[in-house]
Design an enzyme around this catalytic site. Structure first.
Site, PDB file in Angstrom:
ATOM      1  N   THR A  12       7.452  -2.571 -47.159  1.00 41.79           N
ATOM      2  CA  THR A  12       6.151  -3.209 -46.668  1.00 41.79           C
ATOM      3  C   THR A  12       5.089  -2.335 -46.230  1.00 41.79           C
ATOM      4  O   THR A  12       3.962  -2.309 -46.887  1.00 41.79           O
ATOM      5  CB  THR A  12       6.628  -4.199 -45.569  1.00 41.79           C
ATOM      6  OG1 THR A  12       7.510  -5.040 -46.149  1.00 41.79           O
ATOM      7  CG2 THR A  12       5.282  -5.200 -45.673  1.00 41.79           C
ATOM      8  N   ILE A  13       5.590  -1.699 -45.253  1.00 42.03           N
ATOM      9  CA  ILE A  13       4.335  -0.563 -44.773  1.00 42.03           C
ATOM     10  C   ILE A  13       4.318   0.636 -45.880  1.00 42.03           C
ATOM     11  O   ILE A  13       3.056   1.032 -46.278  1.00 42.03           O
ATOM     12  CB  ILE A  13       4.649  -0.024 -43.298  1.00 42.03           C
ATOM     13  CG1 ILE A  13       4.770  -1.482 -42.460  1.00 42.03           C
ATOM     14  CG2 ILE A  13       3.753   0.833 -42.946  1.00 42.03           C
ATOM     15  CD1 ILE A  13       3.732  -2.369 -42.377  1.00 42.03           C
ATOM     16  N   GLY A 110       8.080  -0.031 -34.947  1.00 36.48           N
ATOM     17  CA  GLY A 110       9.271  -0.247 -34.571  1.00 36.48           C
ATOM     18  C   GLY A 110      10.298   1.010 -33.957  1.00 36.48           C
ATOM     19  O   GLY A 110      10.972   0.724 -33.101  1.00 36.48           O
ATOM     20  N   SER A 139       2.616  -1.166 -33.418  1.00 39.74           N
ATOM     21  CA  SER A 139       3.098  -2.203 -34.260  1.00 39.74           C
ATOM     22  C   SER A 139       1.809  -3.170 -34.699  1.00 39.74           C
ATOM     23  O   SER A 139       0.492  -2.979 -34.074  1.00 39.74           O
ATOM     24  CB  SER A 139       3.828  -3.267 -33.509  1.00 39.74           C
ATOM     25  OG  SER A 139       3.153  -4.061 -32.400  1.00 39.74           O
ATOM     26  N   CYS A 140       1.926  -4.151 -35.572  1.00 40.55           N
ATOM     27  CA  CYS A 140       0.781  -4.895 -35.886  1.00 40.55           C
ATOM     28  C   CYS A 140       0.273  -5.448 -34.946  1.00 40.55           C
ATOM     29  O   CYS A 140      -1.166  -5.713 -34.608  1.00 40.55           O
ATOM     30  CB  CYS A 140       1.290  -5.775 -37.311  1.00 40.55           C
ATOM     31  SG  CYS A 140       2.794  -6.644 -36.767  1.00 40.55           S
ATOM     32  N   ARG A 168       4.481 -14.491 -36.759  1.00 43.41           N
ATOM     33  CA  ARG A 168       5.242 -15.232 -38.184  1.00 43.41           C
ATOM     34  C   ARG A 168       6.625 -14.759 -37.925  1.00 43.41           C
ATOM     35  O   ARG A 168       7.198 -13.855 -37.613  1.00 43.41           O
ATOM     36  CB  ARG A 168       4.444 -14.600 -39.380  1.00 43.41           C
ATOM     37  CG  ARG A 168       4.520 -12.915 -39.624  1.00 43.41           C
ATOM     38  CD  ARG A 168       5.862 -12.410 -40.026  1.00 43.41           C
ATOM     39  NE  ARG A 168       5.909 -10.971 -39.967  1.00 43.41           N
ATOM     40  CZ  ARG A 168       6.618 -10.296 -39.231  1.00 43.41           C
ATOM     41  NH1 ARG A 168       7.133 -10.755 -38.338  1.00 43.41           N
ATOM     42  NH2 ARG A 168       6.568  -8.895 -39.395  1.00 43.41           N
ATOM     43  N   GLY A 194       2.567  -6.281 -23.934  1.00 44.10           N
ATOM     44  CA  GLY A 194       1.748  -5.873 -22.920  1.00 44.10           C
ATOM     45  C   GLY A 194       1.939  -4.356 -22.698  1.00 44.10           C
ATOM     46  O   GLY A 194       0.927  -3.799 -22.719  1.00 44.10           O
ATOM     47  N   HIS A 219       0.153 -13.321 -37.874  1.00 45.26           N
ATOM     48  CA  HIS A 219       0.227 -13.597 -36.506  1.00 45.26           C
ATOM     49  C   HIS A 219      -1.022 -14.405 -35.975  1.00 45.26           C
ATOM     50  O   HIS A 219      -2.047 -13.938 -36.563  1.00 45.26           O
ATOM     51  CB  HIS A 219       0.524 -12.609 -35.645  1.00 45.26           C
ATOM     52  CG  HIS A 219       1.705 -11.520 -36.313  1.00 45.26           C
ATOM     53  ND1 HIS A 219       2.944 -11.972 -36.023  1.00 45.26           N
ATOM     54  CD2 HIS A 219       1.772 -10.366 -36.315  1.00 45.26           C
ATOM     55  CE1 HIS A 219       3.700 -11.058 -36.513  1.00 45.26           C
ATOM     56  NE2 HIS A 219       2.856  -9.687 -36.801  1.00 45.26           N
ATOM     57  N   GLN A 303      -0.087  -8.950 -40.400  1.00 48.32           N
ATOM     58  CA  GLN A 303       0.915  -7.878 -40.214  1.00 48.32           C
ATOM     59  C   GLN A 303       1.364  -6.945 -41.364  1.00 48.32           C
ATOM     60  O   GLN A 303       1.640  -5.748 -41.050  1.00 48.32           O
ATOM     61  CB  GLN A 303       2.133  -8.667 -39.598  1.00 48.32           C
ATOM     62  CG  GLN A 303       3.126  -9.185 -40.923  1.00 48.32           C
ATOM     63  CD  GLN A 303       2.584 -10.677 -41.389  1.00 48.32           C
ATOM     64  OE1 GLN A 303       1.731 -11.122 -40.966  1.00 48.32           O
ATOM     65  NE2 GLN A 303       3.280 -11.003 -42.404  1.00 48.32           N
TER      66      GLN A 303
HETATM   67  P1  NAD Z   1      10.724  -2.528 -44.856  1.00 49.53           P
HETATM   68  O1  NAD Z   1      12.063  -2.948 -44.669  1.00 49.53           O
HETATM   69  O2  NAD Z   1       9.951  -3.416 -45.676  1.00 49.53           O
HETATM   70  O3  NAD Z   1      10.945  -1.092 -45.701  1.00 49.53           O
HETATM   71  C1  NAD Z   1      11.597  -0.118 -45.325  1.00 49.53           C
HETATM   72  C2  NAD Z   1      11.933   0.708 -46.543  1.00 49.53           C
HETATM   73  O4  NAD Z   1      12.602   1.897 -46.031  1.00 49.53           O
HETATM   74  C3  NAD Z   1      12.869   0.007 -47.499  1.00 49.53           C
HETATM   75  O5  NAD Z   1      12.229   0.030 -48.836  1.00 49.53           O
HETATM   76  C4  NAD Z   1      14.084   0.702 -47.323  1.00 49.53           C
HETATM   77  O6  NAD Z   1      14.799   0.527 -48.786  1.00 49.53           O
HETATM   78  C5  NAD Z   1      13.951   1.877 -47.055  1.00 49.53           C
HETATM   79  N1  NAD Z   1      14.581   2.708 -46.022  1.00 49.53           N
HETATM   80  C6  NAD Z   1      15.939   2.245 -45.501  1.00 49.53           C
HETATM   81  N2  NAD Z   1      16.622   3.018 -44.837  1.00 49.53           N
HETATM   82  C7  NAD Z   1      16.071   4.221 -45.241  1.00 49.53           C
HETATM   83  C8  NAD Z   1      16.502   5.672 -45.220  1.00 49.53           C
HETATM   84  N3  NAD Z   1      17.302   5.950 -44.254  1.00 49.53           N
HETATM   85  N4  NAD Z   1      15.347   6.610 -45.588  1.00 49.53           N
HETATM   86  C9  NAD Z   1      14.368   6.323 -46.364  1.00 49.53           C
HETATM   87  N5  NAD Z   1      14.101   5.040 -46.423  1.00 49.53           N
HETATM   88  C10 NAD Z   1      14.788   4.161 -46.108  1.00 49.53           C
HETATM   89  O7  NAD Z   1      10.245  -2.210 -43.461  1.00 49.53           O
HETATM   90  P2  NAD Z   1       8.749  -2.418 -42.809  1.00 49.53           P
HETATM   91  O8  NAD Z   1       8.526  -3.829 -42.507  1.00 49.53           O
HETATM   92  O9  NAD Z   1       7.705  -1.521 -43.733  1.00 49.53           O
HETATM   93  O10 NAD Z   1       8.785  -1.571 -41.475  1.00 49.53           O
HETATM   94  C11 NAD Z   1       8.848  -0.303 -41.587  1.00 49.53           C
HETATM   95  C12 NAD Z   1       8.082   0.300 -40.264  1.00 49.53           C
HETATM   96  O11 NAD Z   1       7.117  -0.182 -39.968  1.00 49.53           O
HETATM   97  C13 NAD Z   1       9.248  -0.392 -38.882  1.00 49.53           C
HETATM   98  O12 NAD Z   1       9.027   0.661 -37.919  1.00 49.53           O
HETATM   99  C14 NAD Z   1       8.409  -1.638 -38.666  1.00 49.53           C
HETATM  100  O13 NAD Z   1       8.817  -1.859 -37.228  1.00 49.53           O
HETATM  101  C15 NAD Z   1       6.838  -1.175 -38.798  1.00 49.53           C
HETATM  102  N6  NAD Z   1       5.840  -2.417 -39.109  1.00 49.53           N
HETATM  103  C16 NAD Z   1       6.114  -3.334 -39.703  1.00 49.53           C
HETATM  104  C17 NAD Z   1       5.290  -4.277 -40.105  1.00 49.53           C
HETATM  105  C18 NAD Z   1       5.588  -5.447 -40.719  1.00 49.53           C
HETATM  106  O14 NAD Z   1       5.016  -6.472 -40.649  1.00 49.53           O
HETATM  107  N7  NAD Z   1       6.557  -5.389 -41.972  1.00 49.53           N
HETATM  108  C19 NAD Z   1       4.279  -4.341 -39.333  1.00 49.53           C
HETATM  109  C20 NAD Z   1       3.767  -3.152 -38.569  1.00 49.53           C
HETATM  110  C21 NAD Z   1       4.895  -2.225 -38.278  1.00 49.53           C
END
Ligand code: NAD
Length: 338
Positions: A12-13, A110, A139-140, A168, A194, A219, A303
């Site tokens: 996602t990110i 995360g 985070s978001c 969400r 907080g 959210h 997010q």
């Molecule tokens: P996600 O699950 O959508 O994507 C993670 C990706 O990493 C996947 O493509 C997965 O295949 C890959 N992956 C898994 N293990 C791996 C490894 N060991 N080495 C390389 N690639 C690997 O997760 P996300 O939602 O993009 O979240 C990533 C980070 O961003 C987290 O710290 C999360 O808390 C943070 N974040 C997420 C959001 C959200 O809403 N999704 C918002 C803000 C921050």
């Protein structure tokens, strides 16, 4: 100078940061990692991004994708890695890959603040990331809180904040998380948001509560802010209108809900229908100014995308680009935001 950026974790990110890096004139996307084969890998290939295999790449080859290299190749070629792997993996990767190669890296929300000691929201503390080796993008939710609270604090001074995050349940493409038919409160006081805000805005007294609902789009935050100076609604509207990466949305536009905001982003032709700005509802801004100076407002946070411009500015700060305002302006231009 062209900054060479690698993306580890293409979900996602990560996929959004990759596209954003590719749009910057002063950056070059070296490539993205593939942990396992999926449609994401196919799209990366279509976009012409180099793919670096994390797990030997057997399943990539099985599905007709020839990796352009492995993790060591990516680390060799990049000046900086944006790590967007799942929670806790970023911390492990700093120790396993980035420190041994003396390579700068950004991790995501995360991870805990202690992982890097520096937490980042561009318009609040750009300078803190200047020249640093490891920085966390918050985070978001924390990004959303920090953007608007920073603006409010600069204008009125904040005595204290109470905020509730209606979160969400899962991202749109996530089939594993929920709830699908419940409202789930976070049973801890305060919620972690907080204290997380205080890693960026450390002078702000804030108490947060949170809950999750069956929705995937955005959210929604409700905030009650005790101010040091008196506010009025018109001034507060102007403040949010004039602050970067914050958008005032209005009932009159029929932007009355998170659903309509995302539809609006899609109609504007935003990539993936993203809305990186924090959306504050004009009609939901209120002031109580009898014996208190209270500002109340509601905001929506996309997010999946609000943290993406932050990653771009953080890359510049860590690589020694001094002017935070200029970086924000450059990034905003490529996103079509203000
Ligand atoms: P996600 O699950 O959508 O994507 C993670 C990706 O990493 C996947 O493509 C997965 O295949 C890959 N992956 C898994 N293990 C791996 C490894 N060991 N080495 C390389 N690639 C690997 O997760 P996300 O939602 O993009 O979240 C990533 C980070 O961003 C987290 O710290 C999360 O808390 C943070 N974040 C997420 C959001 C959200 O809403 N999704 C918002 C803000 C921050």
């Amino acid at each position: 100078m062209t900054i060479k950026v690698g993306i580890n974790g293409y979900g996602t990110i990560g996929k959004r940061v990759a596209d954003a890096v590719a749009m910057q004139k002063d950056m070059k996307l070296i490539g993205v990692t593939a942990h396992s084969y999926s449609f994401n890998t196919e799209v990366a290939k279509q976009k012409g991004y180099k793919i670096f295999a994390v797990n030997g790449g057997a399943d990539l080859k099985l599905n007709g994708i020839k990796p352009d290299g492995n993790m060591s190749n990516l680390l060799e070629e990049a000046d900086l890695i944006v790590d967007a792997t799942p929670r806790k993996t970023g911390k492990e990767n700093i120790e396993k890959y980035y420190k041994p190669k003396k390579l700068k890296a950004i991790v995501q929300g995360g991870e805990k603040h202690e992982t890097t000691g520096t937490s980042f929201v561009a318009q609040c503390n750009y300078d803190e990331a200047f020249g640093r080796d490891y920085v966390r993008i918050v985070s978001c939710n924390t990004t959303g809180l920090c953007r608007t609270l920073h603006a409010v604090d600069e204008k009125y001074g904040i005595a204290s904040v109470h905020a509730t995050m209606i979160r969400r349940g899962a991202d749109p493409g996530d089939i594993y998380h929920g709830p699908i038919n419940a409202i789930v409160p976070v049973l801890e006081m305060p919620s972690h948001h907080g204290p997380d805000v205080q890693t960026v805005l450390n002078n702000i007294e804030i108490f947060t509560t949170a809950l999750s609902v069956p929705s995937t789009l955005m959210h929604l935050h409700t905030l009650t802010v005790d101010l040091k100076k008196k506010a009025n609604v018109d001034d507060a509207v102007e403040l949010f209108k004039n602050s970067t990466r914050i958008r005032i949305v209005r009932n009159a536009e029929h932007l009355r809900s998170t659903a309509e905001i995302i539809e609006f982003a899609r109609d504007m032709g935003r990539l993936r229908g993203d809305m990186p700005e924090i959306c504050v509802w004009q009609e939901a801004i209120g002031v109580i100014s009898n014996s208190y100076n209270k500002l109340l407002y509601m905001q929506a946070v996309h997010q999946e995308s609000d943290v993406i411009p932050e990653n771009i500015d953080c890359i510049r700060a860590m690589m020694g680009f001094k002017d935070g305002d200029k970086s924000i302006e450059m990034t905003n231009k490529t996103f079509g935001i203000r």
